[in-house]
Motif scaffolding. Structure first.
Motif, short mmCIF file in Angstrom:
data_model
loop_
_atom_site.label_atom_id
_atom_site.label_comp_id
_atom_site.label_asym_id
_atom_site.label_seq_id
_atom_site.Cartn_x
_atom_site.Cartn_y
_atom_site.Cartn_z
N MET A 248 21.56 52.49 102.82
CA MET A 248 22.99 52.19 102.86
C MET A 248 23.44 51.43 101.61
O MET A 248 24.54 51.65 101.10
CB MET A 248 23.31 51.38 104.11
N SER A 249 22.58 50.55 101.11
CA SER A 249 22.93 49.78 99.92
C SER A 249 23.17 50.67 98.72
O SER A 249 24.10 50.44 97.94
CB SER A 249 21.82 48.77 99.62
N ALA A 250 22.34 51.70 98.58
CA ALA A 250 22.48 52.60 97.43
C ALA A 250 23.77 53.42 97.49
O ALA A 250 24.19 53.99 96.48
CB ALA A 250 21.27 53.53 97.35
N ARG A 251 24.42 53.46 98.67
CA ARG A 251 25.64 54.26 98.86
C ARG A 251 26.85 53.41 99.19
O ARG A 251 27.84 53.91 99.71
CB ARG A 251 25.39 55.30 99.98
N ARG A 252 26.79 52.14 98.86
CA ARG A 252 27.88 51.24 99.24
C ARG A 252 29.20 51.61 98.57
O ARG A 252 30.27 51.37 99.12
CB ARG A 252 27.51 49.80 98.88
N LEU A 253 29.14 52.19 97.36
CA LEU A 253 30.37 52.58 96.69
C LEU A 253 31.01 53.80 97.32
O LEU A 253 32.19 54.09 97.10
CB LEU A 253 30.09 52.87 95.21
N ILE A 254 30.24 54.54 98.13
CA ILE A 254 30.75 55.77 98.74
C ILE A 254 31.46 55.51 100.05
O ILE A 254 32.54 56.06 100.31
CB ILE A 254 29.58 56.76 98.96
#
Length: 527
Positions: A248-254
């Motif tokens: 989830m952290s790697a996709r926080r901007l999404i």
């Protein structure tokens, strides 16, 4: 309830005050919290603190691990995955084995199984203590990435050892084939469940009409769901939270907007601070009950302290030896990926530094308290109170000895100050800031060249956006200009995301710029 509530509120107030004092003294706040809890435990008339182990594991551990997985640089974890993996699994196992052998040899009544149980409890270093100390000293990003990555994974490996040792003590036997299959399922099942739930949560945030408040509320319950579901399938709840959190952290901007990211950062920072503070206070407050258990078994306090010191020394030596062994193995088998230092002295000091960062804390306390009072046949669990006391001594000594000396060692030993040849953060920050200005200017000229001619709002935007000034008249920011401004901010995010693929750039600097962009977008909404 009326007795516990004032006591709990007083604990929160003490945590805040002690953190202020620790910041002034420039020491890690967990050290003061444990010592304060230890002193307060001797005050007569206070409620007796009895901690339910399930409370520690389920209430405290999931959010602490989830927050840590969001804070770590996944890029650095991938870059140094070999050394992180060796510290998180091989070093933990070697440490547990060393403690098991020493306990079996020096402590009467300790079998190898009991020794492994104690080793599984005290083997994982505490990320909170190390992180608190790093606030006051500068260390190279490589070392920081290794410590942070290790802290995420070593909790899972140590708790797996703890579970198997608990079964061996309770049943009196250990079947390697069953243990191997169980180990594989705990690792693969825990990681798979975490990734699956992480994907589901990302989709929920993206597709549901959430706002900042609902997004934050969802993130607060998500680690508990990951942990609980994984435990129901008898896999590792710790690995589920870590893997799901990293996904989830790697996709926080999404799936999170700027408001959710800004407000969520503040909420989580305060929430985790209180959780950490309560746990470290509980470590000190638990001492009277632990000492009482020792006395009931007729174990002299002085002898128990000696055992605690012995185990602490074994832990420190095992970690330092493991660090040098990992460095040697890396240079022999994978020299191309070995961290490079500018001098031989700095290369030799780096494993020593990594070995000296093994402060123990939350997970060790939770695991020790999770030991059942009785075996399945109704007999008292052997040496339970002694294991609890040794764990307490280990936590206290590593926090005080290593925690207090680590900043001094880094500040006084010249070779440790800059043993890695890395670009300074400030230079990187200035470089990225300059590149962002050039990127924004080119973006506006290329995509909105027609709007630039005679548009005072866009010209002012070009001139002042990086200085983040607030104009006295907000009329220049029309709805059309706002759309262009938002496009410009999103373009900056995409540019920074691409720039973050460069392994030489510290991801923390990238995140600082992304945070500033989020703030700028929120300010725009107020105009």
């Amino acid at each position: 309830m009326h007795t516990i509530l004032p006591f709990f509120l007083a604990m929160i107030a003490a945590i805040v005050l002690l953190n202020m004092w620790a910041t002034k003294l420039k020491i890690a706040y967990p050290i003061l919290l444990v010592v304060f809890g230890l002193l307060v435990s001797f005050v007569p008339g206070l409620p007796v603190v009895k901690v339910d182990p399930d409370l520690i594991f389920f209430i405290f551990l999931p959010p602490l691990l989830f927050e840590a997985s969001w804070a770590i640089s996944f890029k650095e974890m991938k870059r140094w995955w070999r050394i992180i993996g060796s510290f998180a699994f091989l070093v933990v196992f070697f440490t547990a084995l060393s403690v098991a052998v020493a306990a079996n040899y020096f402590i009467p009544g300790f079998t190898i199984a009991l020794g492994f149980l104690l080793g599984g409890i005290v083997s994982p270093p505490d990320a909170v203590s190390t992180g608190a100390i790093m606030k006051f000293v500068k260390i190279p990003k490589t070392t920081s990435a290794v410590l942070e990555g290790e802290s995420l994974l070593n909790d899972a490996s140590s708790l797996i050892i703890f579970r198997f040792a608990l079964i061996a003590v309770g049943t009196g036997q250990f079947v390697w084939q069953e243990a191997s299959l169980s180990f594989l399922w705990m690792v693969i099942g825990g990681a798979g469940i975490g990734l699956l739930l992480g994907w589901i949560f990302v989709q929920a945030h993206k597709r549901l009409p959430t706002d900042a408040s609902s997004d934050i509320a969802m993130t607060l319950i998500e680690p508990y769901i990951m942990y609980w579901v994984a435990e129901q399938f008898h896999s590792s709840g710790v690995l589920a939270v870590v893997c799901g959190g990293l996904f989830m952290s790697a996709r926080r901007l999404i799936f999170l907007n700027s408001a959710s990211r800004i407000k969520g950062h503040s909420v989580w920072e305060s929430f985790v601070f209180i959780l950490n503070g309560v746990v470290f206070l509980l470590i000190g407050l638990e001492l009277p009950e632990i000492v009482g258990g020792l006395r009931s078994e007729g174990i002299p306090l002085g002898i128990a302290i000696k055992y605690g010191i012995l185990v602490t020394v074994v832990l420190i030596l095992a970690r330092i030896i493991s660090a040098y062994a990992a460095m040697l193995a890396t240079y022999i088998f994978r020299p191309s990926v070995a961290p490079r230092a500018s001098t031989r002295m700095r290369s030799l000091l780096m494993p020593l530094f990594l070995g000296w960062t093994g402060m123990r804390g939350v997970v060790s306390l939770a695991a020790a308290l999770a030991i059942p009072i009785t075996l399945s046949n109704g007999e008292p669990f052997p040496n339970r109170n002694l294991i609890l006391f040794i764990t307490f001594v280990v936590i206290l000594l590593t926090l005080l000895v290593q925690g207090l000396t680590l900043p001094y060692i880094i500040s006084k030993v010249r070779a440790l100050k800059d043993f890695m040849n890395e670009e300074e953060e400030e230079l990187t920050r200035l470089k990225i800031k300059k590149e962002l200005k050039e990127h924004v200017y080119q973006f506006l000229k290329t995509k909105h060249e027609n709007e630039l001619q005679g548009n005072a709002g866009i010209e002012r935007m070009l001139k002042h956006w990086e200085e983040k000034t607030k104009a006295n008249d907000d009329g220049w920011m029309s709805e059309k200009n706002k759309i262009i401004f938002v496009e410009m901010l999103e373009s900056q995010r995409q540019y920074l995301s691409e720039l973050n693929k460069d392994v030489t750039i510290n991801e923390e600097v990238i995140r600082q710029h992304l945070y500033q962009i989020d703030l700028e977008e929120e300010r725009l909404k107020m105009i």
